[in-house]
Design an enzyme around this catalytic site. Structure first.
Site, PDB file in Angstrom:
ATOM      1  N   ASP A  58     124.566  92.924 -30.923  1.00  0.00           N
ATOM      2  CA  ASP A  58     125.120  91.590 -31.194  1.00  0.00           C
ATOM      3  C   ASP A  58     124.412  90.572 -30.313  1.00  0.00           C
ATOM      4  O   ASP A  58     124.666  89.379 -30.440  1.00  0.00           O
ATOM      5  CB  ASP A  58     126.604  91.569 -30.807  1.00  0.00           C
ATOM      6  CG  ASP A  58     126.760  91.827 -29.313  1.00  0.00           C
ATOM      7  OD1 ASP A  58     126.274  92.887 -28.837  1.00  0.00           O
ATOM      8  OD2 ASP A  58     127.308  90.966 -28.602  1.00  0.00           O
ATOM      9  N   GLU A  72     121.944 109.922 -30.552  1.00  0.00           N
ATOM     10  CA  GLU A  72     122.478 108.584 -30.271  1.00  0.00           C
ATOM     11  C   GLU A  72     122.615 108.443 -28.760  1.00  0.00           C
ATOM     12  O   GLU A  72     123.289 109.262 -28.116  1.00  0.00           O
ATOM     13  CB  GLU A  72     123.852 108.381 -30.943  1.00  0.00           C
ATOM     14  CG  GLU A  72     124.378 106.958 -30.701  1.00  0.00           C
ATOM     15  CD  GLU A  72     125.829 106.744 -31.116  1.00  0.00           C
ATOM     16  OE1 GLU A  72     126.514 107.712 -31.514  1.00  0.00           O
ATOM     17  OE2 GLU A  72     126.284 105.587 -31.019  1.00  0.00           O
ATOM     18  N   LYS A 104     120.833  90.536 -15.867  1.00  0.00           N
ATOM     19  CA  LYS A 104     120.048  90.173 -14.669  1.00  0.00           C
ATOM     20  C   LYS A 104     118.701  90.894 -14.690  1.00  0.00           C
ATOM     21  O   LYS A 104     118.648  92.108 -14.945  1.00  0.00           O
ATOM     22  CB  LYS A 104     120.822  90.523 -13.393  1.00  0.00           C
ATOM     23  CG  LYS A 104     121.992  89.615 -13.184  1.00  0.00           C
ATOM     24  CD  LYS A 104     122.612  89.781 -11.831  1.00  0.00           C
ATOM     25  CE  LYS A 104     123.767  88.797 -11.712  1.00  0.00           C
ATOM     26  NZ  LYS A 104     124.829  89.282 -10.852  1.00  0.00           N
ATOM     27  N   ASP A 110     124.104  98.227 -23.457  1.00  0.00           N
ATOM     28  CA  ASP A 110     124.431  97.224 -22.435  1.00  0.00           C
ATOM     29  C   ASP A 110     123.223  96.304 -22.237  1.00  0.00           C
ATOM     30  O   ASP A 110     122.108  96.787 -22.059  1.00  0.00           O
ATOM     31  CB  ASP A 110     124.762  97.916 -21.106  1.00  0.00           C
ATOM     32  CG  ASP A 110     125.923  98.881 -21.271  1.00  0.00           C
ATOM     33  OD1 ASP A 110     127.000  98.434 -21.696  1.00  0.00           O
ATOM     34  OD2 ASP A 110     125.752 100.076 -20.991  1.00  0.00           O
ATOM     35  N   GLU A 158     132.274 101.254 -32.605  1.00  0.00           N
ATOM     36  CA  GLU A 158     133.480 100.561 -32.105  1.00  0.00           C
ATOM     37  C   GLU A 158     133.165  99.103 -31.757  1.00  0.00           C
ATOM     38  O   GLU A 158     133.894  98.183 -32.115  1.00  0.00           O
ATOM     39  CB  GLU A 158     134.030 101.240 -30.833  1.00  0.00           C
ATOM     40  CG  GLU A 158     134.640 102.609 -31.041  1.00  0.00           C
ATOM     41  CD  GLU A 158     133.606 103.720 -30.899  1.00  0.00           C
ATOM     42  OE1 GLU A 158     132.393 103.437 -30.768  1.00  0.00           O
ATOM     43  OE2 GLU A 158     134.012 104.894 -30.945  1.00  0.00           O
TER      44      GLU A 158
HETATM   45  C1  LIG Z   1     128.322  98.509 -24.917  1.00  0.00           C
HETATM   46  S1  LIG Z   1     128.658 100.205 -25.036  1.00  0.00           S
HETATM   47  C2  LIG Z   1     128.462 100.541 -26.784  1.00  0.00           C
HETATM   48  C3  LIG Z   1     129.117 101.840 -27.186  1.00  0.00           C
HETATM   49  C4  LIG Z   1     128.866 102.264 -28.650  1.00  0.00           C
HETATM   50  N1  LIG Z   1     127.470 102.562 -28.870  1.00  0.00           N
HETATM   51  C5  LIG Z   1     129.325 101.213 -29.621  1.00  0.00           C
HETATM   52  O1  LIG Z   1     128.473 100.540 -30.218  1.00  0.00           O
HETATM   53  O2  LIG Z   1     130.542 101.052 -29.788  1.00  0.00           O
HETATM   54  C6  LIG Z   1     127.157 100.923 -24.372  1.00  0.00           C
HETATM   55  C7  LIG Z   1     127.357 102.361 -23.957  1.00  0.00           C
HETATM   56  O3  LIG Z   1     126.095 102.908 -23.578  1.00  0.00           O
HETATM   57  C8  LIG Z   1     126.289 103.747 -22.462  1.00  0.00           C
HETATM   58  N2  LIG Z   1     124.991 103.870 -21.758  1.00  0.00           N
HETATM   59  C9  LIG Z   1     124.258 102.857 -21.227  1.00  0.00           C
HETATM   60  N3  LIG Z   1     123.144 103.329 -20.644  1.00  0.00           N
HETATM   61  C10 LIG Z   1     123.158 104.683 -20.821  1.00  0.00           C
HETATM   62  C11 LIG Z   1     122.288 105.732 -20.436  1.00  0.00           C
HETATM   63  N4  LIG Z   1     121.187 105.489 -19.700  1.00  0.00           N
HETATM   64  N5  LIG Z   1     122.596 107.001 -20.783  1.00  0.00           N
HETATM   65  C12 LIG Z   1     123.729 107.255 -21.493  1.00  0.00           C
HETATM   66  N6  LIG Z   1     124.614 106.307 -21.875  1.00  0.00           N
HETATM   67  C13 LIG Z   1     124.329 105.034 -21.552  1.00  0.00           C
HETATM   68  C14 LIG Z   1     127.356 103.026 -21.644  1.00  0.00           C
HETATM   69  O4  LIG Z   1     128.017 103.882 -20.741  1.00  0.00           O
HETATM   70  C15 LIG Z   1     128.276 102.511 -22.752  1.00  0.00           C
HETATM   71  O5  LIG Z   1     129.289 103.438 -23.070  1.00  0.00           O
END
Ligand SMILES: C[S@@+](CC[C@H](N)C(=O)[O-])C[C@H]1O[C@@H](n2cnc3c(N)ncnc32)[C@H](O)[C@@H]1O
Length: 210
Positions: free
Chosen positions: A153, A42, A121, A117, A191
């Protein structure tokens, strides 16, 4: 999306038992290490609920959760270390940009991208986990019959991802634009998903094969 710093979690992460500090040492040996025939990874696990829940639902399968944010990774690590019912599960604190320095060719069976994320942009598009740069890496580390499962989402990120996956030569296997109406019975809410579902927002999901 910036996360508030959680000092105890950042501190905890340093001594977490579930944390793999030098993932490159396990390249090609993850299945042996986790004692499994099926390896899930994941990317962007946040506070860790998804991989934890999945490891309980599929106790014979192995899960590696990756998170680049120290606070989120520390919260996940504490859960993984203290949950006595967890399955075969470990955590990498790191940026998945170097995924193919940690996993061998065709080593991963399923990659999970949950509520990544969106980086709206254009100049930051390369940071999206469904950007071509990442997809080319996934192709290397994914097994021949491997899958990538994605939930979001965000309609714009979903549309963008559909195009990127298709352009990279992946085959769409499943698609759902209101996934929570007919969720898989053996799936775990993340979450973020929990919050979006509570607000009544649709969840988009797709599954791709190489
Ligand atoms: C919007 S949060 C969603 C967290 C979780 N997957 C959830 O659905 O509740 C996106 C997560 O992906 C992590 N993330 C984004 N790009 C990443 C990368 N290149 N390597 C590791 N983690 C990454 C961010 O730090 C963040 O904690």
């Amino acid at each position: 999306m910036r996360m508030r710093k959680i000092p105890w979690a950042v501190e905890y992460l340093e001594q977490a038992k579930c944390r793999i500090k030098e993932p490159e040492q396990y390249m090609g040996k993850w299945k042996q290490f986790l004692d499994t025939e099926v390896l899930h990874v994941e990317i962007g696990c946040g506070k860790g609920n998804y991989s934890l829940g999945m490891s309980k639902l599929y106790p014979r399968e192995g899960f590696v959760a990756i998170e680049k944010n120290d606070s989120a990774a520390g919260v996940a690590a504490k859960k993984y270390d203290t949950d006595t019912e967890k399955g075969k599960l470990c955590l990498i604190r790191g940026d998945a940009q170097t995924l193919n320095e940690w996993f061998g060719k065709q080593e991963i069976d399923v990659i999970h991208l949950n509520f990544s994320d969106p980086w709206p942009k254009k100049r930051y598009a390369k940071r999206r986990l469904s950007n071509t740069r990442f997809l080319e890496q996934y192709k290397e580390v994914l097994a021949k019959d491997g899958q990538i499962q994605m939930k979001t989402d965000n309609a714009k990120l979903f549309e963008y991802s559909l195009i990127e996956f298709q352009n990279a030569g992946f085959q769409m296997f499943e698609v759902n634009v209101d996934y929570r109406k007919e969720p898989h019975p053996e799936d775990v809410e993340t979450e973020y998903e929990e919050k979006f579902v509570a607000k009544g927002q649709p969840i988009y999901r797709c599954v791709w094969k190489r």
